[in-house]
Motif scaffolding. Structure first.
Motif, PDB file in Angstrom:
ATOM      1  N   VAL A 176      58.469  92.954 -12.443  1.00  0.00           N
ATOM      2  CA  VAL A 176      59.044  93.493 -13.669  1.00  0.00           C
ATOM      3  C   VAL A 176      58.209  93.076 -14.873  1.00  0.00           C
ATOM      4  O   VAL A 176      58.013  91.877 -15.108  1.00  0.00           O
ATOM      5  CB  VAL A 176      60.501  92.994 -13.864  1.00  0.00           C
TER       6      VAL A 176
ATOM      7  N   THR B  76      59.160  83.512 -13.222  1.00  0.00           N
ATOM      8  CA  THR B  76      58.729  83.998 -14.536  1.00  0.00           C
ATOM      9  C   THR B  76      57.298  83.540 -14.768  1.00  0.00           C
ATOM     10  O   THR B  76      56.969  82.370 -14.595  1.00  0.00           O
ATOM     11  CB  THR B  76      59.630  83.465 -15.663  1.00  0.00           C
TER      12      THR B  76
ATOM     13  N   MET C 202      66.296  85.075 -15.848  1.00  0.00           N
ATOM     14  CA  MET C 202      65.078  85.388 -15.104  1.00  0.00           C
ATOM     15  C   MET C 202      64.615  84.184 -14.278  1.00  0.00           C
ATOM     16  O   MET C 202      64.218  84.345 -13.127  1.00  0.00           O
ATOM     17  CB  MET C 202      63.977  85.859 -16.053  1.00  0.00           C
TER      18      MET C 202
ATOM     19  N   LEU D 184      60.245  97.312 -17.849  1.00  0.00           N
ATOM     20  CA  LEU D 184      61.633  97.253 -18.316  1.00  0.00           C
ATOM     21  C   LEU D 184      61.891  98.213 -19.471  1.00  0.00           C
ATOM     22  O   LEU D 184      62.948  98.856 -19.511  1.00  0.00           O
ATOM     23  CB  LEU D 184      62.004  95.813 -18.712  1.00  0.00           C
TER      24      LEU D 184
ATOM     25  N   THR E   8      62.189  90.438 -24.799  1.00  0.00           N
ATOM     26  CA  THR E   8      63.229  90.200 -23.785  1.00  0.00           C
ATOM     27  C   THR E   8      63.560  88.721 -23.594  1.00  0.00           C
ATOM     28  O   THR E   8      64.735  88.350 -23.592  1.00  0.00           O
ATOM     29  CB  THR E   8      62.835  90.841 -22.437  1.00  0.00           C
TER      30      THR E   8
ATOM     31  N   ASN F 214      68.446  85.329 -21.539  1.00  0.00           N
ATOM     32  CA  ASN F 214      67.583  86.117 -20.657  1.00  0.00           C
ATOM     33  C   ASN F 214      66.577  85.263 -19.896  1.00  0.00           C
ATOM     34  O   ASN F 214      66.315  85.509 -18.716  1.00  0.00           O
ATOM     35  CB  ASN F 214      66.854  87.214 -21.442  1.00  0.00           C
TER      36      ASN F 214
ATOM     37  N   LEU G 172      68.275  94.291 -17.284  1.00  0.00           N
ATOM     38  CA  LEU G 172      67.647  93.090 -16.746  1.00  0.00           C
ATOM     39  C   LEU G 172      68.476  92.529 -15.590  1.00  0.00           C
ATOM     40  O   LEU G 172      67.938  92.161 -14.542  1.00  0.00           O
ATOM     41  CB  LEU G 172      67.467  92.047 -17.847  1.00  0.00           C
TER      42      LEU G 172
ATOM     43  N   CYS H  66      58.464  92.735 -18.578  1.00  0.00           N
ATOM     44  CA  CYS H  66      59.525  92.680 -19.588  1.00  0.00           C
ATOM     45  C   CYS H  66      58.979  93.051 -20.961  1.00  0.00           C
ATOM     46  O   CYS H  66      57.781  92.908 -21.215  1.00  0.00           O
ATOM     47  CB  CYS H  66      60.103  91.268 -19.643  1.00  0.00           C
TER      48      CYS H  66
ATOM     49  N   ALA I  69      67.116  92.336 -11.742  1.00  0.00           N
ATOM     50  CA  ALA I  69      67.033  90.964 -11.221  1.00  0.00           C
ATOM     51  C   ALA I  69      67.680  90.838  -9.848  1.00  0.00           C
ATOM     52  O   ALA I  69      67.414  89.882  -9.122  1.00  0.00           O
ATOM     53  CB  ALA I  69      67.677  89.989 -12.203  1.00  0.00           C
TER      54      ALA I  69
ATOM     55  N   GLU J 109      69.414  96.208 -22.857  1.00  0.00           N
ATOM     56  CA  GLU J 109      68.314  95.469 -22.240  1.00  0.00           C
ATOM     57  C   GLU J 109      68.860  94.421 -21.269  1.00  0.00           C
ATOM     58  O   GLU J 109      68.360  94.270 -20.157  1.00  0.00           O
ATOM     59  CB  GLU J 109      67.482  94.803 -23.338  1.00  0.00           C
ATOM     60  N   ARG J 110      69.882  93.706 -21.677  1.00  0.00           N
ATOM     61  CA  ARG J 110      70.487  92.669 -20.827  1.00  0.00           C
ATOM     62  C   ARG J 110      71.077  93.279 -19.557  1.00  0.00           C
ATOM     63  O   ARG J 110      70.899  92.751 -18.456  1.00  0.00           O
ATOM     64  CB  ARG J 110      71.565  91.923 -21.628  1.00  0.00           C
TER      65      ARG J 110
ATOM     66  N   PHE K  86      58.904  88.196 -12.812  1.00  0.00           N
ATOM     67  CA  PHE K  86      59.056  88.691 -14.180  1.00  0.00           C
ATOM     68  C   PHE K  86      57.809  88.323 -14.968  1.00  0.00           C
ATOM     69  O   PHE K  86      57.490  87.147 -15.114  1.00  0.00           O
ATOM     70  CB  PHE K  86      60.276  88.056 -14.849  1.00  0.00           C
TER      71      PHE K  86
END
Length: 187
Positions: free
Chosen positions: A75, A97, A91, A32, A81, A87, A64, A77, A68, A60-61, A5
């Protein structure tokens, strides 16, 4: 490979770096925001206008959560996000991340050039934009700082810089490189 992410402020290079990395590593790339627009059948600004921010953040959630679950995917974001709900925890639990950091000056330069594509900042003067970035980064950094890693994305202005940053990212995070295509068999 676990999902990667890319997070960070608008203009930090998530889409630019992500697309180029995915091509070099032969992995799927998902922006995203583009993914949300495709699922909703309308632009994010229309979702905000028609249904409000709460509805957007719920969509969005959901998207995601969906991305995921995938593997071999990179991804990019949205800038906000990581700042909503849990979130960042999601992630961090599902992949790696990486916070992309670009200098304030570079963010300002990039956003000045592309502000017409971003309704949130389209009407701001240069001075207002500068102040807006400062305020937004201060609010978002507590969320962004929960990323597992940080990567400098200040220099993504031309093909050579993008190539250099992609190579550095691949080396730093151990991404697989695209395998050379095999020669066709002779009959």
């Amino acid at each position: 490979m676990k999902t990667i992410f890319l997070i960070g402020y608008m203009g930090c290079g998530k889409s630019t770096l992500g697309r180029n990395l995915a091509r070099r590593c032969d992995i799927e790339f998902i922006d995203l925001d583009d993914y949300i627009e495709a699922k909703a059948g309308k632009k994010i600004r229309e979702i905000f206008a028609d249904e409000g921010e709460a509805a957007f953040r719920e969509l969005e959630r959901k998207t995601l959560l969906e991305v995921a679950e995938r593997e071999n995917v990179l991804v990019a974001c949205g800038g906000g996000t990581p700042c909503f709900g849990d979130n960042m925890a999601l992630m961090n639990s599902r992949g790696l991340t990486v916070l992309l950091n670009a200098s304030h000056e570079r963010l300002l330069e990039r956003l000045k050039r592309g502000r017409h594509k971003r309704p949130l900042i389209a009407s701001l003067t240069d001075g207002e934009l500068d102040e807006f970035i400062t305020r937004q980064l201060a609010l978002r950094m507590p969320h962004y700082s929960k990323a597992a890693a940080t990567f400098d994305s200040t220099c993504l202005e031309d093909e050579d810089q993008i190539e250099e940053k992609c190579e550095a990212f691949i080396s730093c995070f151990g991404l697989p490189r695209r395998t050379a295509e095999l020669e066709p068999k002779q009959l």
